[in-house]
Design an enzyme around this catalytic site. Sequence first.
Site, PDB file in Angstrom:
ATOM      1  N   ARG A 119     -11.844   6.257   9.949  1.00  0.00           N
ATOM      2  CA  ARG A 119     -11.278   4.889   9.966  1.00  0.00           C
ATOM      3  C   ARG A 119     -12.306   3.686   9.556  1.00  0.00           C
ATOM      4  O   ARG A 119     -11.911   2.898   8.796  1.00  0.00           O
ATOM      5  CB  ARG A 119     -10.763   4.587  11.390  1.00  0.00           C
ATOM      6  CG  ARG A 119     -10.234   3.179  11.651  1.00  0.00           C
ATOM      7  CD  ARG A 119      -8.879   2.968  10.845  1.00  0.00           C
ATOM      8  NE  ARG A 119      -8.116   1.757  11.059  1.00  0.00           N
ATOM      9  CZ  ARG A 119      -7.336   1.399  10.659  1.00  0.00           C
ATOM     10  NH1 ARG A 119      -6.610   2.042   9.486  1.00  0.00           N
ATOM     11  NH2 ARG A 119      -6.403   0.170  10.970  1.00  0.00           N
TER      12      ARG A 119
ATOM     13  N   ASP B 121      -8.382  -6.875  -4.327  1.00  0.00           N
ATOM     14  CA  ASP B 121      -7.950  -5.634  -3.963  1.00  0.00           C
ATOM     15  C   ASP B 121      -8.713  -4.761  -4.988  1.00  0.00           C
ATOM     16  O   ASP B 121      -8.195  -4.478  -6.325  1.00  0.00           O
ATOM     17  CB  ASP B 121      -6.373  -5.431  -3.994  1.00  0.00           C
ATOM     18  CG  ASP B 121      -5.934  -4.199  -3.464  1.00  0.00           C
ATOM     19  OD1 ASP B 121      -6.935  -3.254  -3.303  1.00  0.00           O
ATOM     20  OD2 ASP B 121      -4.868  -4.166  -2.974  1.00  0.00           O
TER      21      ASP B 121
ATOM     22  N   SER C  35       0.830  -1.064   0.057  1.00  0.00           N
ATOM     23  CA  SER C  35       0.049   0.064  -0.229  1.00  0.00           C
ATOM     24  C   SER C  35       0.812   1.235  -0.030  1.00  0.00           C
ATOM     25  O   SER C  35       1.621   1.403  -0.960  1.00  0.00           O
ATOM     26  CB  SER C  35      -0.916  -0.212   1.340  1.00  0.00           C
ATOM     27  OG  SER C  35      -1.934   0.784   1.155  1.00  0.00           O
TER      28      SER C  35
ATOM     29  N   HIS D 135      -7.889  -5.346  -0.127  1.00  0.00           N
ATOM     30  CA  HIS D 135      -6.700  -4.617  -0.051  1.00  0.00           C
ATOM     31  C   HIS D 135      -5.794  -5.110   1.224  1.00  0.00           C
ATOM     32  O   HIS D 135      -4.625  -5.248   1.266  1.00  0.00           O
ATOM     33  CB  HIS D 135      -6.765  -3.211  -0.042  1.00  0.00           C
ATOM     34  CG  HIS D 135      -5.549  -2.365   0.098  1.00  0.00           C
ATOM     35  ND1 HIS D 135      -4.628  -2.406  -0.781  1.00  0.00           N
ATOM     36  CD2 HIS D 135      -5.113  -1.334   1.017  1.00  0.00           C
ATOM     37  CE1 HIS D 135      -3.469  -1.682  -0.635  1.00  0.00           C
ATOM     38  NE2 HIS D 135      -4.078  -1.073   0.677  1.00  0.00           N
ATOM     39  N   ASP D 136      -6.498  -5.563   2.181  1.00  0.00           N
ATOM     40  CA  ASP D 136      -5.847  -6.024   3.535  1.00  0.00           C
ATOM     41  C   ASP D 136      -5.194  -7.394   3.161  1.00  0.00           C
ATOM     42  O   ASP D 136      -4.287  -8.000   3.971  1.00  0.00           O
ATOM     43  CB  ASP D 136      -6.909  -6.377   4.514  1.00  0.00           C
ATOM     44  CG  ASP D 136      -6.949  -5.334   5.370  1.00  0.00           C
ATOM     45  OD1 ASP D 136      -6.053  -4.384   5.310  1.00  0.00           O
ATOM     46  OD2 ASP D 136      -7.808  -5.530   6.443  1.00  0.00           O
TER      47      ASP D 136
END
Lengths: 407, 220
Positions: free
Chosen positions: A254, A349, A184, A382-383
């Site tokens: 968040r 992602d 990232s 994405h994680d």
Amino acid sequence: MTGGKGISPCLLKKFILKNDFNQLKFHIMRKSSAGLVKTQYYTFAAPPNGMRLESGKRLGPITLAYETYGELNTDRSNAILILHALSGDAHAAGRHSSHDRKPGWWDTMIGPGKAFDTRKFFVICSNVIGGCMGSTGPESIDPRTKKPYALRFPVITISDMVQAQKHLIDHLGIKKLFSLSGGSMGGMQVLQWTLSYPDMVRSAIPIATAPYLSAQAIAFDEVGRQAIISDPNWQQGQYYHSARKPAKGLAVARMIGHITYLSEESMHKKFGRRLQNKEKFSYRFLTDFQVESYLHYQGDSFVKRFDPNSYLYITKAMDYFDISRGYRSLDHAFRNAKAKYLAISFTSDWLFPSSASREIVNALQNNYKDVSYVEIRSSYGHDSFLLESAVQTNVIKKFLDHLLREI
Amino acid sequence: MLQIIRQDLNIIARFIEPGTKVLDLGCGDGLLLDMLKRTKNVIPYGIEISEDRIIKCLEKGIPVFHGDMDKGLEDYHDKSFDYVILSQTLQAIKKPFLVINEMLRVGKKCIVSIPNFGYFGIRFNLLFKGKMPRTRYLPYNWYDTPDIHNLTIRDFYEFCRKFRIRIVKKIFLKNINGKAVSMPVWPNLFSNVGIFLNTRHQEKKGKRYFKGAEHETDDR
């Protein structure tokens, strides 16, 4: 974990006889992990000169928080620099004390026998400037006013972060990094490193990253920033000595972030439409669904460890990032790159999609640079770069092992 | 099988000038590119779809791109490679025309090797057993074969004629007792493998054959 294999039956008996399972757990953990580690700090760029930023402003003194794992070899050629994402810190592997519930953020990848094998490599993880995890950022004390910088902190960019890390690497006496890796925003730093200091990098592993942030990703960042800025407790960023902190704003930022880190599939698998601790709808605006509860939890726990102003600064740095800025084209940007690259992306992602990684790879190929690209199948969104460690480990290991043989 | 494939690679290697840029489509575990890198000092690139084989390439230090060549090579510039290789894969591609067309665009020359479905063993198999042939080179059952576009050497000639592709060099191989030997006589009947070095015909009305081509690439 494979670490348990390393424990001798004799030692095992001792632990069991003494009924000391905590010790045993710790021993097993130490075998497979980087073990007990300590965050270190390096301060440089003393005023009045400080360090010149991309914006033209000067910042100093600068402190960088970093951790190291493994041993630096005698010719200082086995150093790997790990770079973290938006909310990460220098604590990438191991534990700070034996009571720590969780290890560092990339402990699955860094340690003895892991992808970044600490038996072979000296692994450094550096924090970024602008952050709030021990490095100089808006929360730090401005030496001129003796108060926290808050919004007087200059706006920083990814290349400023990299410039600061270069000071750290010089300080550690390393002339050339064996490799660089990060996911990232960490991947953005990897790319910037290879172009800012091409002679200092042998190889680079940018993961789940992009040559520039997409309009969609900038949009999400802006919603996050607006959530903080429109929180009345934000007080133009001057909340450090106030009893009121913009916690709600940061929590919302968040929550939005977390949605972008997951995929539709992983959210469906993890939560579906399941209700949280209830059988029926409340018919009120309370937490009904599990997914709501999860986001609240993520938001609230983030507030405890992150500075809202840092969130503004770091997301801005990501938005500004475009590796081809100042060049005619993306192809042109990579013309002077010297590192061997391994780019990794993940199928699910959508924040940093595979197409973005492919753009990087194609630009490198068009310059006939040594570059490989792997797209790992994963449903975590994405994680994935934090969670999908098995294939990632295999791919990175083979890449680094070949480089080791080449020396 | 391995013997003749290695022989196949050796011949492909013979077609290639030293120090050139080579793109291998479906590069597998990087055997050919590794050999070319070591013996001919080429700049190698591979495209491969299987994760396991990509890892084998990384082990050898061969730059490899995880991708599907059926999706084309659109991200590559015209004539950015000296050679584009397609070894023993044409018959398994969904859109052979699209891929060959792209190869000729991206590469100055392209090398195609094909398993020959016109080999007499295969013809006999179908004629006398009345079943889809299974040989050492085409070892699959009809229901699990990846080879969806089987072709003969004569088919390939026709293909090249139709789409104005020039065959610069050609070599035919026959497997005799596990050894690959050159088979220049009646290759469509007697050879197992054909290897071709192709370029685009230089012609002014170059666009003409694209009209027929659009047909060929339609998804059906």
